[in-house]
Scaffold this motif. Structure first.
Motif, mmCIF file in Angstrom:
data_model
loop_
_atom_site.group_PDB
_atom_site.id
_atom_site.type_symbol
_atom_site.label_atom_id
_atom_site.label_comp_id
_atom_site.label_asym_id
_atom_site.label_seq_id
_atom_site.Cartn_x
_atom_site.Cartn_y
_atom_site.Cartn_z
ATOM 1 N N GLU A 26 -5.509 -1.016 -2.166
ATOM 2 C CA GLU A 26 -4.290 -0.461 -2.910
ATOM 3 C C GLU A 26 -3.257 -1.843 -3.428
ATOM 4 O O GLU A 26 -2.465 -1.418 -4.170
ATOM 5 N N THR A 27 -3.530 -3.013 -3.047
ATOM 6 C CA THR A 27 -2.627 -3.894 -3.130
ATOM 7 C C THR A 27 -2.344 -4.062 -4.698
ATOM 8 O O THR A 27 -1.446 -4.289 -5.030
ATOM 9 N N SER B 107 1.006 -1.116 0.003
ATOM 10 C CA SER B 107 -0.097 0.123 -0.183
ATOM 11 C C SER B 107 0.733 1.227 0.112
ATOM 12 O O SER B 107 1.714 1.389 0.793
#
Length: 485
Positions: free
Chosen positions: A318-319, A217
């Motif tokens: 966000e990964t 992230s």
């Protein structure tokens, strides 16, 4: 032996117990050679290979680098980390040394460039001792890796090391290296530091370079380190930032006189093992006896829920984008999709649920922006009450709600006689991560079963030097150095 070992005794001492700062001073002064020091650590690493702390060690290369460092010293070099063999989490790109990110498909991938943080320690004279084991793609807290093996806790081989920077913590705890670089998104430095009984430092997000490190992230990720003492973390912080910290020597209890420290029992003692709470309250009393002013704060009934929902939502949302961009920018020969397909079943299921956009537990774009724009500012506002309204230098809490669980407890763990998700191991560390605060975990003793207990100190944004200076004083109250094994 601890970090008070004199230079004259170094030639015959067990150098594996030396901290980074004292070892660096000894090499710089010629009391020991980097080659002899490195050779001793290599011998220890071979003897303790069962810990699975390293994925890769190139013995010939690291000894050659040590000999080169000794030549530089003879020529007059005074680089701050000259000849120091350091561990590096295998999520950091390392030029000429395999970088697996913890997955099978990249077992033989050799980067062309170093991560910025690796470049920084090399420029300061350090050598890369080896690449530390980790949870696949840094996605987990237990230290389990299906391809490279479970990292074992040096204090008890049937207990987990914590994760995701599992091998880094175990390597420092076992005396295989004096320090190691790790990464922390929601607790991946501080959780294993607590479980393994070493110091784990997470700087303010963005303070240390993180380019060239596999991400989760971009909002939450930070690089950081494990070491044997706070002094060693101060040295590494200087190398990473170029700042020359002014830190007063530890002066027993007098060093804490007037220091205001906060703790929030309703938030951070809600779900903890009784032994952890007892030890934490003892620690608070000892700090008070040493001159600190302790103030109790309340962060609100919904604080934990707010932190958990916002942070894990940002983490998962966000990964996919972060990893895909990293692979593209660094020209790594795989794809997000290929990594996903190759994950161990439990992790692949988790990614399918929360990471893939169509997953049942995926965070919507609306919820993601609410977490960033509404929840995070509210979390920061509440924490600022402690730092600004109450004048606290740090917020204290147990680093983890329990000591290291048994390795067999991978999916669920037992805390306060309740069976809960292993994600609860990060219940306390996640608050600092949510808004990027600097945090440090210090070892403060052992449980009745002989397992380490950690104390976390979180400070306000950007106050890393103040945090490290205070942590060094608190370390002096409880004794310097890691918990011996």
């Amino acid at each position: 032996m601890d970090d008070t070992t004199t230079a004259s005794s170094l030639q015959t001492a067990d150098v594996s117990s030396l901290g980074l700062a004292i070892a660096a001073t000894a090499v710089c002064s010629g009391d020991i050679t980097s080659e002899a020091y490195t050779a001793a650590l290599l011998q220890r690493a071979r003897a303790l290979a069962e810990l699975n702390a390293f994925i890769t060690i190139d013995e010939a290369e690291v000894l050659a680098a040590a000999r080169a460092a000794d030549k530089l010293r003879a020529a007059g070099s005074t680089a701050p980390l000259l000849g120091m063999p350091l561990g590096v989490k295998d999520s950091y790109l390392t030029k000429g040394l395999p970088t697996s990110l913890g997955i099978e498909s990249l077992a033989h991938f050799v980067p062309r460039e170093d991560a910025d943080a690796v470049r920084a320690i090399k420029e300061a004279g350090a050598l890369i001792f080896g690449k530390n084991n980790l949870v696949e793609m840094s996605y987990g807290l237990t230290g389990h890796n299906a391809r490279y093996g479970q990292v074992k806790n040096p204090h008890a081989r049937d207990h987990m090391s914590g994760g995701s920077s599992s091998g880094s913590a175990a390597a420092v705890a076992a005396g295989l290296v004096p320090a190691s670089l790790g990464g922390d998104t929601v607790g991946s430095i501080r959780v294993p530091a607590s479980f393994c009984g070493v110091v784990g430092f997470k700087p303010t997000t963005g303070r240390w370079p993180r380019d060239g490190v596999a991400p989760i992230s971009h909002t939450l990720d930070t690089t950081g380190a494990f070491a044997r003492s706070v002094e060693d973390c101060i040295l590494l912080d200087q190398v990473m930032t170029g700042e020359q910290a002014v830190v007063q020597p530890t002066n027993g209890g007098n060093g804490l006189k007037g220091a205001r420290l906060a703790f929030a029992p309703r938030q951070f003692l809600d779900l903890v093992d009784p032994e952890i709470e007892t030890r934490f309250r003892e620690v608070v009393r000892r700090l008070q006896d040493a001159g600190a002013e302790i103030v109790e704060v309340d962060l609100g009934d919904d604080f934990n829920a707010l932190v958990q929902t916002a942070t894990w939502g940002i983490f998962a949302h966000e990964t996919m984008g972060a990893i895909s961009e990293f692979l593209r920018r660094q020209d790594i020969p795989t794809t997000f999709e290929a990594i996903y397909e190759g994950l161990k079943p439990q992790l692949r299921q988790a990614w399918g649920h929360i990471v893939l956009p169509g997953g049942a537990g995926a965070t919507s774009a609306e919820a993601y922006h609410t977490a960033l724009d509404v929840s995070r500012p509210e979390i920061q506002r509440r924490l600022n009450r402690a730092f600004v309204s109450h004048g606290a230098l740090v917020i204290l809490q147990p680093t983890t709600p329990c000591t290291a669980p048994l390795i067999e407890e991978q999916t669920t763990v037992h805390i306060a006689r309740q069976e809960v998700s292993y994600l609860a191991l990060a219940n306390h560390t996640v608050s600092a991560s949510s808004v990027g605060l600097p945090g440090i975990s210090l070892p403060v003793g052992l449980s009745r079963a002989g397992l380490p207990i950690g104390l976390e100190l979180d400070a306000s944004l950007g106050s890393d030097r103040t945090l490290l200076a205070l942590a060094r004083k608190i370390e002096g109250v409880f004794g310097t150095g890691p918990i011996a094994i």
